[in-house]
Design an enzyme around this catalytic site. Structure first.
Site, PDB file in Angstrom:
ATOM      1  N   ASP A 144      33.182  10.067 -60.774  1.00 26.92           N
ATOM      2  CA  ASP A 144      31.746  10.151 -61.064  1.00 26.92           C
ATOM      3  C   ASP A 144      31.505  11.396 -61.905  1.00 26.92           C
ATOM      4  OD1 ASP A 144      28.977   9.607 -61.015  1.00 26.92           O
ATOM      5  OD2 ASP A 144      28.673  10.888 -59.278  1.00 26.92           O
ATOM      6  N   SER A 145      30.320  11.440 -62.502  1.00 29.40           N
ATOM      7  CA  SER A 145      29.936  12.638 -63.235  1.00 29.40           C
ATOM      8  C   SER A 145      29.690  13.811 -62.287  1.00 29.40           C
ATOM      9  CB  SER A 145      28.664  12.369 -64.030  1.00 29.40           C
ATOM     10  OG  SER A 145      27.596  12.091 -63.139  1.00 29.40           O
ATOM     11  N   TYR A 201      26.034  12.924 -67.229  1.00 33.45           N
ATOM     12  CA  TYR A 201      26.564  12.065 -68.283  1.00 33.45           C
ATOM     13  C   TYR A 201      25.446  11.298 -68.997  1.00 33.45           C
ATOM     14  CZ  TYR A 201      31.600  12.347 -67.005  1.00 33.45           C
ATOM     15  OH  TYR A 201      32.882  12.749 -66.792  1.00 33.45           O
ATOM     16  N   GLY A 202      24.362  11.077 -68.291  1.00 28.45           N
ATOM     17  CA  GLY A 202      23.305  10.186 -68.781  1.00 28.45           C
ATOM     18  C   GLY A 202      22.858  10.410 -70.210  1.00 28.45           C
ATOM     19  N   CYS A 206      29.913   5.474 -60.933  1.00 27.23           N
ATOM     20  CA  CYS A 206      28.977   6.102 -61.861  1.00 27.23           C
ATOM     21  C   CYS A 206      28.466   5.003 -62.776  1.00 27.23           C
ATOM     22  CB  CYS A 206      29.736   7.156 -62.675  1.00 27.23           C
ATOM     23  SG  CYS A 206      28.796   7.885 -64.038  1.00 27.23           S
ATOM     24  N   THR A 215      26.566   5.263 -65.487  1.00 24.62           N
ATOM     25  CA  THR A 215      26.666   5.571 -66.914  1.00 24.62           C
ATOM     26  C   THR A 215      28.082   5.262 -67.416  1.00 24.62           C
ATOM     27  OG1 THR A 215      25.080   7.358 -66.528  1.00 24.62           O
ATOM     28  CG2 THR A 215      26.211   7.341 -68.647  1.00 24.62           C
ATOM     29  N   GLU A 223      22.003  17.225 -57.835  1.00 23.29           N
ATOM     30  CA  GLU A 223      23.160  18.091 -58.051  1.00 23.29           C
ATOM     31  C   GLU A 223      22.867  19.548 -57.664  1.00 23.29           C
ATOM     32  OE1 GLU A 223      26.357  17.665 -59.041  1.00 23.29           O
ATOM     33  OE2 GLU A 223      26.290  15.499 -59.380  1.00 23.29           O
ATOM     34  N   CYS A 256      21.872   4.316 -60.380  1.00 31.10           N
ATOM     35  CA  CYS A 256      22.647   5.554 -60.546  1.00 31.10           C
ATOM     36  C   CYS A 256      23.104   5.929 -59.143  1.00 31.10           C
ATOM     37  CB  CYS A 256      21.770   6.656 -61.133  1.00 31.10           C
ATOM     38  SG  CYS A 256      22.559   8.290 -61.143  1.00 31.10           S
ATOM     39  N   THR A 257      24.366   6.285 -59.003  1.00 26.05           N
ATOM     40  CA  THR A 257      24.890   6.529 -57.649  1.00 26.05           C
ATOM     41  C   THR A 257      24.343   7.802 -57.023  1.00 26.05           C
ATOM     42  OG1 THR A 257      26.892   7.493 -58.634  1.00 26.05           O
ATOM     43  CG2 THR A 257      26.994   5.179 -57.939  1.00 26.05           C
ATOM     44  N   HIS A 258      23.668   8.625 -57.825  1.00 26.72           N
ATOM     45  CA  HIS A 258      23.008   9.788 -57.224  1.00 26.72           C
ATOM     46  C   HIS A 258      21.732   9.407 -56.462  1.00 26.72           C
ATOM     47  CE1 HIS A 258      25.517  12.002 -60.103  1.00 26.72           C
ATOM     48  NE2 HIS A 258      25.219  13.124 -59.471  1.00 26.72           N
TER      49      HIS A 258
END
Lengths: 281, 281
Positions: free
Chosen positions: A12-13, A44-45, A75, A77, A154, A186-188
């Site tokens: 992932d980012s 990354y987006g 991720c 993206t 983050e 988005c996995t976040h």
């Protein structure tokens, strides 16, 4: 049936992919895993597609060094912009988070109005709306980039009043007020799930494509006959970040409800090179 | 994404696989399909494994003549006894009904007691209990062969008082009275679902492995990038039986709630030969 104890590699980012890990550990308790988050270069987006492809290829090669049996792009993206290319370059299964999310959203909607939120890169790629409309043209899909969500996660502020404000300010821009299904593209975003659900209301089904992805991982373990049949993981989890192991560890422990998770720093300059030659599709 | 309009081929010993077709048409309305039921030689359950392998290979080769992009073993007995072998002989994806049923049962149980009913062949193969215990050793699995269920379905008596009596007499032999999840380990059994649910009570979750299999088919269409992206099936369904097209058609129309389904008779002697040479594993 044979037993395959090799670990599965996740990339992932940043920390978002941990939402996939959480479901992975729950659904597949016998499997071992590695995870690398590219926090030094997140988000990354907003990056150009070519750069996302280069970074994802570096992370994939990093994971391949550990004899993984499968790589999961945790991720959106990277799935949207790099997976189709990288799948051609390796001979183990590569799984992304978007197709499972698309399938789950089509199954979930009752009124045929689906919303998708994601990073700028994911929304720009039309990966979700393109796939949903290809499979179910009668469904109306509206999309919205939510560029402020990843940074708030983050920076470990996803429980804060700031997060609540950002969620409300972003979601009020959703163009279709009739959606009954919202894809967390988005996995976040599952870390913001309580705030998102609260804003949207209980009548809106949130699709966590990460959780859906684990069902696909499980199906592919059977399909390729590479499931671990021993009891419990055969190797301890390994977590890597190109950023700060301390902050990564704090979020990981909070989210996974595990303590003493070992997090190792990997310098971006120590990642395998991606000189672009093999990336030509 | 590219679009692949080729049909998917389904095989079964008889009409049971239509329970998979029913879910397939609902979940994947853009895909085309062929179906062959080997009614002249059903039931497969009591037959030796070698014979099931030979028959399943004949049916697979029959389907391959129609340029199918995937073959689905919509038959638990054939999945248990023939699929691993036949998967090695063809270069398109072959999907079986057992792994999806296993995954769904493990997800569904709350008290860790799972029951499995199936044909003599499926139960003898230990395909379900072996896989469940390999993946979740803490779960108690009890199995029961239900050899009278397939004939009562195939003779179009599944709505009758006879069926109710057979269901009760069979299920009272379930060895574990504490199960909260019962796997319908034969694609014929969902036609008896109301009777089975009524006997077991509402607290028991019935697992229809056919319905679960369609989720796996959908995942593999994405994984191999062979989904049809045009609107609607690109070719009409084709149904074949080695038995009586009239009775097959009656059950198909009742179960699928469709009329004027074309059913074509195929003589067993006209099926591609399986001389056994290529079957040596």
């Amino acid at each position: 049936m044979r037993s395959d104890a090799r670990p599965i590699g996740f990339l992932d980012s940043g920390v978002g992919g941990l939402t996939v890990i959480k479901e992975f550990v729950r659904q597949l308790p016998n499997e071992s895993y590695l995870f690398i988050g590219d926090q030094a270069r997140m988000p990354y987006g907003p990056r150009p597609a070519e750069q996302v492809q280069q970074f994802a290829w570096q992370l994939t090669q990093f994971l391949l060094q550990f004899d993984v049996k499968m790589v999961v792009f945790a991720c959106n993206t990277a799935t949207a912009e790099a997976l189709p290319l990288i799948r051609k370059l390796v001979d183990i299964p590569i799984v992304g988070v978007i197709p499972p999310g698309v399938r789950a959203a089509i199954r979930a909607t009752r009124n045929g109005h689906i919303g998708v939120i994601g990073t700028v890169g994911t929304i720009r790629s039309h990966a979700y709306d393109g796939a949903i409309q290809a499979q179910a043209p009668e469904i109306e899909v509206s999309t919205l980039a939510a560029p402020k969500f990843v940074p708030v996660v983050e920076s470990n502020q996803y429980h804060s009043p700031v997060a609540k404000k950002i969620v409300a300010e972003t979601l009020q821009q959703l163009p279709d007020k009739d959606i009954d299904t919202l894809v967390l593209g988005c996995t976040h975003y599952p870390l913001l799930r309580p705030l998102i659900q609260n804003y949207m209301g209980k009548h809106v089904t949130l699709i966590d494509s990460g959780a859906e992805t684990v069902s696909e991982i499980s199906a592919l373990l059977d399909y390729f006959d590479i499931r671990n049949l021993e009891h419990g993981p055969q190797s301890a989890p390994k977590l890597f970040t190109t950023g700060s192991p301390k902050m990564f560890g704090e979020i990981a422990e909070d989210w996974l409800r595990m303590t003493d998770l070992p997090v190792t720093k990997v310098n971006v300059t120590d990642l395998p090179a991606a000189n672009g030659k093999e990336m030509v599709s």
